[in-house]
Write a protein that holds these residues in place. Sequence first.
Motif, short mmCIF file in Angstrom:
data_model
loop_
_atom_site.label_atom_id
_atom_site.label_comp_id
_atom_site.label_asym_id
_atom_site.label_seq_id
_atom_site.Cartn_x
_atom_site.Cartn_y
_atom_site.Cartn_z
N ALA A 8 0.84 -1.19 0.00
CA ALA A 8 0.00 0.00 0.00
C ALA A 8 0.88 1.25 0.00
CB ALA A 8 -0.91 0.01 1.21
N THR A 9 0.49 2.25 -0.81
CA THR A 9 1.32 3.46 -0.96
C THR A 9 0.54 4.76 -0.81
OG1 THR A 9 0.99 3.42 -3.35
CG2 THR A 9 2.93 2.28 -2.51
N ILE A 10 -0.81 4.73 -0.75
CA ILE A 10 -1.59 5.97 -0.68
C ILE A 10 -2.05 6.16 0.76
CG2 ILE A 10 -3.54 7.22 -1.64
CD1 ILE A 10 -3.51 5.34 -4.01
N PRO A 11 -1.56 7.22 1.42
CA PRO A 11 -1.93 7.42 2.83
C PRO A 11 -3.17 8.30 2.95
CG PRO A 11 -0.19 8.94 2.26
CD PRO A 11 -0.48 8.16 1.01
N CYS A 12 -3.81 8.18 4.09
CA CYS A 12 -4.90 9.09 4.43
C CYS A 12 -4.28 10.43 4.83
CB CYS A 12 -5.74 8.53 5.57
SG CYS A 12 -7.02 9.66 6.18
N ARG A 13 -4.84 11.56 4.29
CA ARG A 13 -4.26 12.88 4.52
C ARG A 13 -4.76 13.54 5.80
NH1 ARG A 13 0.33 13.40 1.67
NH2 ARG A 13 0.02 12.71 -0.49
N ALA A 14 -5.60 12.83 6.56
CA ALA A 14 -6.02 13.39 7.84
C ALA A 14 -4.84 13.37 8.81
CB ALA A 14 -7.18 12.60 8.41
N ALA A 15 -4.79 14.37 9.63
CA ALA A 15 -3.65 14.52 10.55
C ALA A 15 -3.59 13.34 11.51
CB ALA A 15 -3.78 15.83 11.33
N GLY A 16 -2.42 12.72 11.55
CA GLY A 16 -2.16 11.64 12.49
C GLY A 16 -2.77 10.31 12.10
N CYS A 17 -3.37 10.17 10.92
CA CYS A 17 -3.98 8.89 10.51
C CYS A 17 -2.91 8.02 9.87
CB CYS A 17 -5.13 9.13 9.54
SG CYS A 17 -5.99 7.59 9.08
N PRO A 18 -2.72 6.79 10.36
CA PRO A 18 -1.66 5.93 9.81
C PRO A 18 -2.13 5.02 8.68
CG PRO A 18 -2.51 4.95 11.80
CD PRO A 18 -3.32 6.20 11.57
N ARG A 19 -3.36 5.13 8.23
CA ARG A 19 -3.90 4.18 7.27
C ARG A 19 -3.36 4.44 5.87
NH1 ARG A 19 -8.03 5.66 10.75
NH2 ARG A 19 -8.90 3.93 11.97
N LEU A 20 -3.07 3.32 5.18
CA LEU A 20 -2.59 3.37 3.80
C LEU A 20 -3.43 2.38 2.96
CD1 LEU A 20 0.25 3.54 5.73
CD2 LEU A 20 1.12 4.18 3.47
N TYR A 21 -3.49 2.64 1.66
CA TYR A 21 -4.35 1.85 0.77
C TYR A 21 -3.67 1.63 -0.58
CZ TYR A 21 -8.08 3.14 4.03
OH TYR A 21 -8.84 3.33 5.16
N HIS A 22 -4.06 0.56 -1.22
CA HIS A 22 -3.84 0.43 -2.66
C HIS A 22 -4.87 1.31 -3.37
CE1 HIS A 22 -2.31 -3.65 -1.30
NE2 HIS A 22 -1.26 -3.14 -1.93
N PHE A 23 -4.60 1.68 -4.61
CA PHE A 23 -5.53 2.56 -5.31
C PHE A 23 -6.90 1.91 -5.50
CE2 PHE A 23 -7.31 4.18 -9.35
CZ PHE A 23 -7.52 5.50 -8.96
N PRO A 24 -7.02 0.68 -6.01
CA PRO A 24 -8.35 0.09 -6.12
C PRO A 24 -8.99 -0.22 -4.77
CG PRO A 24 -6.69 -1.50 -6.76
CD PRO A 24 -5.99 -0.20 -6.57
N CYS A 25 -8.17 -0.50 -3.75
CA CYS A 25 -8.71 -0.79 -2.42
C CYS A 25 -9.26 0.48 -1.78
CB CYS A 25 -7.63 -1.39 -1.53
SG CYS A 25 -7.11 -3.05 -2.04
N ALA A 26 -8.67 1.65 -2.11
CA ALA A 26 -9.17 2.89 -1.56
C ALA A 26 -10.58 3.16 -2.06
CB ALA A 26 -8.23 4.05 -1.93
#
Length: 285
Positions: A11-29
């Motif tokens: 996974a390479t796309i992170p959530c841009r909310a402050a302090g959120c550690p979640r990451l996603y693949h593009f189709p999974c997002a």
Amino acid sequence: QKCEHCRRMGATIPCRAAGCPRLYHFPCAAASGCFQSMKTLRLLCPQHVAEAVQMEDARCSVCDGPGDLRDLVFCTSCGQHYHGACLDIALTPRKRSGWQCPECKVCQTCRQPGEDSMMLVCEACDKGYHTFCMEPAIEGLPADSWKCKNCRVCSECGRRPAGLDPGCQWYRNYSVCESCQQRRDAEDARGAPAHAPQPEPPAQMSASPDRSEPPDAPVPPPELEPVGCDEKPQPGGDPEETPPGDGGSSPSEPTPVEVPPSEVPPDELPPDVQPPEEPPPLVQP
């Protein structure tokens, strides 16, 4: 990094909310319901999707309003957002992943748009396929709902089209393969005759034996029964051969019945009884 949706690495796309550690693949997002902005290249996970209300493109292309941000679906081709309610579709992770809006929808086989009148849309993933691009080709659009090969799974054996014959037919809204349906039909055919003969025995027994026996069992007519005789019939007696009321003998005299007519002198026989040529067969009591 591990994807928050599929739990796999890469996974390479992170959530841009402050302090959120979640990451996603593009189709999974897209499948998980994240809000993705094509203009700002920002992603907000479902837990922080409310922050997208401040973004410029957080609007439905149909109703032109933010509405329910959790109901927005992202077109992976043009980046426009649509409410599932505005498109009258129920959004699922399978539909969200790789979803294309009606203007961008292309055939998944030839990757070309157009020919909308001949475009089949899968009810499970909402992806389009030209009827003439399918193998084998379909002559017309089906009247009922339709599922593509990627979404067909037999509920009986669990097999997909890749593990079946290419010409396999599907039944029950594309949820049962041809072999399993044939097995069902065979079981129903074997079970049907077992229940069919059951109503027949009661129908045959409905005829009472008392009504079928009288034609075969001789019943002496009432006028031939002896009147005033308390004794049991003698072995040689026959109501048809010894009519009552002839006056030749009384019930207390058994001689005319016990002695065969051939042994009685002719002068003692009644005038209406003639000696038979052969003695009648003896009847055991």
